[in-house]
Structures are given as C-alpha cells and as structure tokens.
Design a protein around this motif. Structure first.
Motif, PDB file in Angstrom:
ATOM      1  N   GLU A  47       0.808  -1.158  -0.082  1.00 20.47           N
ATOM      2  CA  GLU A  47      -0.085   0.015   0.027  1.00 20.47           C
ATOM      3  C   GLU A  47       0.834   1.332   0.045  1.00 20.47           C
ATOM      4  OE1 GLU A  47      -2.709  -0.268   3.398  1.00 20.47           O
ATOM      5  OE2 GLU A  47      -3.773  -1.931   2.085  1.00 20.47           O
ATOM      6  N   ALA A  48       2.040   1.308   0.585  1.00 22.62           N
ATOM      7  CA  ALA A  48       2.950   2.397   0.856  1.00 22.62           C
ATOM      8  C   ALA A  48       3.417   2.723  -0.681  1.00 22.62           C
ATOM      9  CB  ALA A  48       3.902   2.123   1.726  1.00 22.62           C
ATOM     10  N   ARG A  49       3.859   1.598  -1.303  1.00 20.65           N
ATOM     11  CA  ARG A  49       4.395   1.947  -2.623  1.00 20.65           C
ATOM     12  C   ARG A  49       3.485   2.366  -3.627  1.00 20.65           C
ATOM     13  NH1 ARG A  49       6.723  -3.356  -1.508  1.00 20.65           N
ATOM     14  NH2 ARG A  49       5.187  -4.338  -3.053  1.00 20.65           N
ATOM     15  N   LEU A  50       2.166   1.775  -3.512  1.00 22.01           N
ATOM     16  CA  LEU A  50       0.950   2.068  -4.334  1.00 22.01           C
ATOM     17  C   LEU A  50       1.010   3.719  -4.121  1.00 22.01           C
ATOM     18  CD1 LEU A  50      -0.994  -0.912  -4.568  1.00 22.01           C
ATOM     19  CD2 LEU A  50       0.606  -0.018  -6.591  1.00 22.01           C
ATOM     20  N   ARG A  51       0.597   3.933  -2.888  1.00 23.18           N
ATOM     21  CA  ARG A  51       0.349   5.345  -2.393  1.00 23.18           C
ATOM     22  C   ARG A  51       1.196   6.288  -2.890  1.00 23.18           C
ATOM     23  NH1 ARG A  51      -0.273   4.317   2.410  1.00 23.18           N
ATOM     24  NH2 ARG A  51      -2.696   3.962   2.322  1.00 23.18           N
ATOM     25  N   GLU A  52       2.756   6.093  -2.876  1.00 20.70           N
ATOM     26  CA  GLU A  52       3.702   6.873  -3.291  1.00 20.70           C
ATOM     27  C   GLU A  52       3.671   6.919  -4.715  1.00 20.70           C
ATOM     28  OE1 GLU A  52       8.693   6.462  -3.851  1.00 20.70           O
ATOM     29  OE2 GLU A  52       7.757   5.676  -2.126  1.00 20.70           O
ATOM     30  N   ARG A  53       3.416   6.021  -5.414  1.00 15.22           N
ATOM     31  CA  ARG A  53       3.233   6.015  -6.832  1.00 15.22           C
ATOM     32  C   ARG A  53       2.217   6.969  -7.371  1.00 15.22           C
ATOM     33  NH1 ARG A  53       3.947  -0.254  -8.531  1.00 15.22           N
ATOM     34  NH2 ARG A  53       6.259  -0.355  -7.815  1.00 15.22           N
ATOM     35  N   SER A  54       1.007   6.906  -6.645  1.00 17.27           N
ATOM     36  CA  SER A  54      -0.352   7.645  -7.123  1.00 17.27           C
ATOM     37  C   SER A  54       0.130   9.163  -6.483  1.00 17.27           C
ATOM     38  CB  SER A  54      -1.384   7.219  -6.349  1.00 17.27           C
ATOM     39  OG  SER A  54      -1.323   7.001  -4.983  1.00 17.27           O
ATOM     40  N   GLN A  55       0.528   9.485  -5.544  1.00 19.46           N
ATOM     41  CA  GLN A  55       0.917  10.699  -5.075  1.00 19.46           C
ATOM     42  C   GLN A  55       2.123  11.438  -5.990  1.00 19.46           C
ATOM     43  OE1 GLN A  55       2.381  10.230  -1.058  1.00 19.46           O
ATOM     44  NE2 GLN A  55       0.051  10.443  -0.206  1.00 19.46           N
ATOM     45  N   ARG A  56       2.848  10.436  -6.526  1.00 20.94           N
ATOM     46  CA  ARG A  56       4.134  11.197  -7.340  1.00 20.94           C
ATOM     47  C   ARG A  56       3.230  11.715  -8.538  1.00 20.94           C
ATOM     48  NH1 ARG A  56       8.136   7.486  -6.628  1.00 20.94           N
ATOM     49  NH2 ARG A  56       6.913   6.125  -8.107  1.00 20.94           N
ATOM     50  N   ALA A  57       2.266  10.609  -9.138  1.00 21.92           N
ATOM     51  CA  ALA A  57       1.547  10.908 -10.573  1.00 21.92           C
ATOM     52  C   ALA A  57       1.017  12.129 -10.304  1.00 21.92           C
ATOM     53  CB  ALA A  57       0.907   9.696 -10.644  1.00 21.92           C
TER      54      ALA A  57
END
Length: 134
Positions: free
Chosen positions: A85-95
C-alpha cells in the motif's frame, strides 16, 4: 524459500484471527462442506499454522486456533500489505504531483495497473488467461 501457504489458506486464517471456531463453524462461514473445511484445517495443522484445541465446555468438541507460527504468518501478511500500500500510495502521489496523473480515473487506473504488476498478474492479462470473478 518456498512458500507453502496459498491464497485459499487466507480465507481460513480470516476466521481464526479473532476466534476459535469448530470445523463445522468454519465450513459454514466459508460456504463449503465440512469435509472440505476439515481437509483445509488438517493441511494447515500439518504445516504448523493451526491447532485443534478441546472446548472448555465439552472435551468432545475441538476448536481450531492459530499457533504462534500462524499468528506470525498473519503479521507477515499484514506487513507485506502495508508495504504494498505504501508503494502504491507513493506512486499515485507522485503521479498527481507530476501532473501525469490526469483525472482521478487515470490515477486510479495507473494504481490498479501497478497493483496488478505487484501481484504478478500482468502476464496472465497479456495471455488473456484471467478467470472471471465468481
């Protein structure tokens, strides 16, 4: 290290985290036969993840409970989910910050594609070998 737990074991674990059901109770909760539930419990017992304990009220009745190894497996699964979840959250925030995310739909789609890749499902989609949900 070869993992012996399967996704189907997780369904059994869910009912053992906060309780000690009987095999009959498990069968009802899992919407399966008592024989199927008994087989799943026997397998998890053989692997050391669960144990059968006598009921405090009736020694003829056995309850299924997680062992220390079983509780450790639950903790490891929760930790893995948190990392994912942390990796996916980081990717979505970066996008979203980069402006590459576009609409909420685009960001959601990108996160779901990333999730599919993280879970190893991308190849099945490319092969068109995805089973429909039940």
């Amino acid at each position: 290290m070869r993992h012996v737990l399967r996704m189907s074991h997780g369904y059994v674990f869910q009912h053992l985290v906060d309780g000690r059901p009987t095999v009959s109770d498990l069968a009802a909760k899992l919407d399966m036969t008592q024989q199927g539930a008994s087989k799943a419990v026997a397998e998890l017992e053989r692997l050391g993840y669960v144990e059968r304990l006598p009921s405090p009220r009736d020694a003829r009745i056995r309850h299924v409970a997680l062992t220390t190894k079983g509780r450790d497996a639950v903790a490891a699964a929760r930790h893995a989910r948190e990392r994912l979840e942390a990796r996916l959250r980081e990717r979505s925030q970066r996008a979203a910050v980069d402006g590459a995310g576009g609409t909420a739909f685009d960001v959601t789609r990108a996160v779901l594609v990333d999730l599919l890749g993280e879970l190893g499902g991308t190849a099945a989609v490319h092969r068109r070998d995805v089973r429909p949900p039940r």
